[in-house]
Design a protein around this motif. Structure first.
Motif, PDB file in Angstrom:
ATOM      1  N   ARG A 160       4.208  -1.448  12.650  1.00  0.00           N
ATOM      2  CA  ARG A 160       3.576  -1.264  11.354  1.00  0.00           C
ATOM      3  C   ARG A 160       3.793   0.152  10.825  1.00  0.00           C
ATOM      4  O   ARG A 160       3.893   0.365   9.605  1.00  0.00           O
ATOM      5  N   ALA A 161       3.879   1.123  11.708  1.00  0.00           N
ATOM      6  CA  ALA A 161       4.188   2.488  11.276  1.00  0.00           C
ATOM      7  C   ALA A 161       5.559   2.538  10.609  1.00  0.00           C
ATOM      8  O   ALA A 161       5.734   3.192   9.574  1.00  0.00           O
ATOM      9  N   GLY A 162       6.517   1.828  11.189  1.00  0.00           N
ATOM     10  CA  GLY A 162       7.844   1.778  10.577  1.00  0.00           C
ATOM     11  C   GLY A 162       7.824   1.126   9.212  1.00  0.00           C
ATOM     12  O   GLY A 162       8.522   1.564   8.284  1.00  0.00           O
ATOM     13  N   VAL A 163       7.012   0.071   9.057  1.00  0.00           N
ATOM     14  CA  VAL A 163       6.874  -0.593   7.760  1.00  0.00           C
ATOM     15  C   VAL A 163       6.340   0.391   6.721  1.00  0.00           C
ATOM     16  O   VAL A 163       6.844   0.477   5.586  1.00  0.00           O
ATOM     17  N   ILE A 164       5.314   1.149   7.090  1.00  0.00           N
ATOM     18  CA  ILE A 164       4.708   2.112   6.161  1.00  0.00           C
ATOM     19  C   ILE A 164       5.712   3.181   5.757  1.00  0.00           C
ATOM     20  O   ILE A 164       5.898   3.462   4.562  1.00  0.00           O
ATOM     21  N   VAL A 165       6.364   3.775   6.741  1.00  0.00           N
ATOM     22  CA  VAL A 165       7.267   4.896   6.463  1.00  0.00           C
ATOM     23  C   VAL A 165       8.470   4.443   5.642  1.00  0.00           C
ATOM     24  O   VAL A 165       8.907   5.136   4.712  1.00  0.00           O
ATOM     25  N   VAL A 206       0.839  -1.199   0.000  1.00  0.00           N
ATOM     26  CA  VAL A 206       0.000   0.000   0.000  1.00  0.00           C
ATOM     27  C   VAL A 206       0.874   1.248   0.000  1.00  0.00           C
ATOM     28  O   VAL A 206       0.654   2.188  -0.770  1.00  0.00           O
ATOM     29  N   ALA A 207       1.882   1.257   0.867  1.00  0.00           N
ATOM     30  CA  ALA A 207       2.773   2.409   0.945  1.00  0.00           C
ATOM     31  C   ALA A 207       3.517   2.629  -0.369  1.00  0.00           C
ATOM     32  O   ALA A 207       3.701   3.771  -0.814  1.00  0.00           O
ATOM     33  N   ARG A 208       3.928   1.543  -1.031  1.00  0.00           N
ATOM     34  CA  ARG A 208       4.621   1.687  -2.315  1.00  0.00           C
ATOM     35  C   ARG A 208       3.677   2.224  -3.389  1.00  0.00           C
ATOM     36  O   ARG A 208       4.077   3.042  -4.230  1.00  0.00           O
ATOM     37  N   GLU A 244       1.343  14.420   4.744  1.00  0.00           N
ATOM     38  CA  GLU A 244      -0.099  14.258   4.950  1.00  0.00           C
ATOM     39  C   GLU A 244      -0.587  12.919   4.407  1.00  0.00           C
ATOM     40  O   GLU A 244      -1.464  12.280   5.011  1.00  0.00           O
ATOM     41  N   GLU A 245      -0.062  12.502   3.263  1.00  0.00           N
ATOM     42  CA  GLU A 245      -0.446  11.205   2.710  1.00  0.00           C
ATOM     43  C   GLU A 245      -0.040  10.079   3.669  1.00  0.00           C
ATOM     44  O   GLU A 245      -0.824   9.151   3.934  1.00  0.00           O
ATOM     45  N   VAL A 246       1.174  10.158   4.199  1.00  0.00           N
ATOM     46  CA  VAL A 246       1.648   9.107   5.089  1.00  0.00           C
ATOM     47  C   VAL A 246       0.869   9.120   6.402  1.00  0.00           C
ATOM     48  O   VAL A 246       0.520   8.056   6.938  1.00  0.00           O
ATOM     49  N   VAL A 247       0.566  10.301   6.925  1.00  0.00           N
ATOM     50  CA  VAL A 247      -0.247  10.393   8.138  1.00  0.00           C
ATOM     51  C   VAL A 247      -1.600   9.729   7.933  1.00  0.00           C
ATOM     52  O   VAL A 247      -2.114   9.029   8.824  1.00  0.00           O
ATOM     53  N   GLU A 288      10.596  15.093   7.148  1.00  0.00           N
ATOM     54  CA  GLU A 288       9.209  14.641   6.988  1.00  0.00           C
ATOM     55  C   GLU A 288       8.851  13.611   8.051  1.00  0.00           C
ATOM     56  O   GLU A 288       7.748  13.628   8.597  1.00  0.00           O
ATOM     57  N   ARG A 289       9.783  12.710   8.360  1.00  0.00           N
ATOM     58  CA  ARG A 289       9.535  11.720   9.408  1.00  0.00           C
ATOM     59  C   ARG A 289       9.285  12.413  10.753  1.00  0.00           C
ATOM     60  O   ARG A 289       8.392  12.024  11.512  1.00  0.00           O
ATOM     61  N   ALA A 290      10.084  13.444  11.039  1.00  0.00           N
ATOM     62  CA  ALA A 290       9.942  14.154  12.306  1.00  0.00           C
ATOM     63  C   ALA A 290       8.606  14.882  12.411  1.00  0.00           C
ATOM     64  O   ALA A 290       8.132  15.163  13.521  1.00  0.00           O
ATOM     65  N   SER A 291       7.996  15.171  11.266  1.00  0.00           N
ATOM     66  CA  SER A 291       6.730  15.914  11.273  1.00  0.00           C
ATOM     67  C   SER A 291       5.510  15.018  11.455  1.00  0.00           C
ATOM     68  O   SER A 291       4.408  15.521  11.692  1.00  0.00           O
ATOM     69  N   LEU A 292       5.659  13.698  11.353  1.00  0.00           N
ATOM     70  CA  LEU A 292       4.496  12.813  11.279  1.00  0.00           C
ATOM     71  C   LEU A 292       3.655  12.807  12.549  1.00  0.00           C
ATOM     72  O   LEU A 292       2.427  12.827  12.481  1.00  0.00           O
ATOM     73  N   VAL A 293       4.281  12.757  13.706  1.00  0.00           N
ATOM     74  CA  VAL A 293       3.506  12.701  14.947  1.00  0.00           C
ATOM     75  C   VAL A 293       2.811  14.035  15.235  1.00  0.00           C
ATOM     76  O   VAL A 293       1.598  14.050  15.501  1.00  0.00           O
TER      77      VAL A 293
END
Length: 275
Positions: A200-205, A95-97, A170-173, A214-219
């Motif tokens: 699972r969050a790590g798998v997605i990212v 899905v993430a890909r 935003e898409e990843v969130v 961008e990773r730092a902005s997710l939470v």
């Protein structure tokens, strides 16, 4: 362009989504009632087709009933009750890909003038977004019902009704909300009650690929989205009715409040999971 009908015109209602009403399948096509965003969505889908992106339906025209005609994308779709395979990590990564491939294609389309029709003013009292300047037209509604799978992998995104200018974060969130899922256990569907939302969050990212910033902005962005979504959902329920009002009546506002608390309580672990 008026769609030229052919073959059996028997209509078969399509169910599974939360708010779109009047959706039907006729032969190998899907008919969607005209809406405010129908024209920019048409332009978006046509742009994706011109780029050769295969992970979205093609727009084929408008029928005599003023419905937008899309080709029917065959495959597995998670209708409720959701299937057990939603917990599969290989499917999760796919899905993430797929979303990354879509976003890369959407980036080539950019933000044409017509994409502004996809934006809506925030209702009074809504906290401002912290997402920053949009980069492309995001899907931002990546629910299990809106992903078609083939051969156990995500093949196509469908239902672009909520598409709007957005950022990669935003898409990843949005994926983290639905697919990790970043919600308290009591609000998860039973087939993902026991999954590890941090892993699972790590798998997605990792499968999507994001910069460190961008990773730092997710939470923070997830918390901001949860704060904003309570106001947006309430406003849509009050002004649009239909499926929005039904979801509000079923307690989606309370679920959003519980998500706000869960995100706050688990902020440190969530930051570690996606860094």
């Amino acid at each position: 362009m008026l769609y030229r009908e052919r073959g059996d015109l028997t209509e078969h209602p399509l169910e599974g989504g939360d708010v779109t009403e009047g959706l039907v399948r006729i032969g190998e096509t899907v008919r969607r009632p005209s809406a405010v965003t129908s024209e920019p969505v048409r332009r978006l889908l046509e742009g994706l087709a011109e780029l050769g992106f295969a992970g979205a339906p093609r727009h084929l025209g408008v029928d005599a009933a003023d419905r937008h005609v899309l080709d029917f994308v065959s495959g597995e779709v998670a209708t409720r009750p959701w299937p057990a395979w939603l917990g599969d990590e290989d499917r999760l990564a796919s899905v993430a890909r797929l979303v990354r491939a879509y976003d890369d294609a959407a980036l080539e389309i950019g933000l044409p003038e017509w994409s502004s029709a996809m934006l809506r003013d925030d209702p009074p009292g809504t906290p401002p977004t912290i997402a920053g300047e949009p980069q492309f037209i995001g899907h931002v509604d990546i629910t299990p019902e809106n992903v078609v799978f083939r051969d156990d992998a995500a093949f196509s995104l469908i239902d672009f009704d909520l598409a709007r200018p957005a950022t990669r974060a935003e898409e990843v969130v949005n994926m983290l909300l639905w697919w990790a899922p970043w919600v308290p256990v009591e609000d998860r569907e039973y087939m993902v009650e026991g999954v590890d939302p941090f892993h699972r969050a790590g798998v997605i990212v990792d499968a999507y690929g994001l910069s460190d910033a961008e990773r730092a902005s997710l939470v923070p962005l997830s918390r901001n989205l949860a704060d904003r979504s309570w106001h947006l959902m309430k406003h849509r329920a009050e002004t649009l009715g239909g499926g929005w009002a039904r979801m509000w009546g079923e307690g989606v506002g309370d679920r959003i409040l519980r998500r706000q608390r869960w995100l706050a309580q688990n902020e440190a672990a969530l930051r570690e999971a996606v860094r």
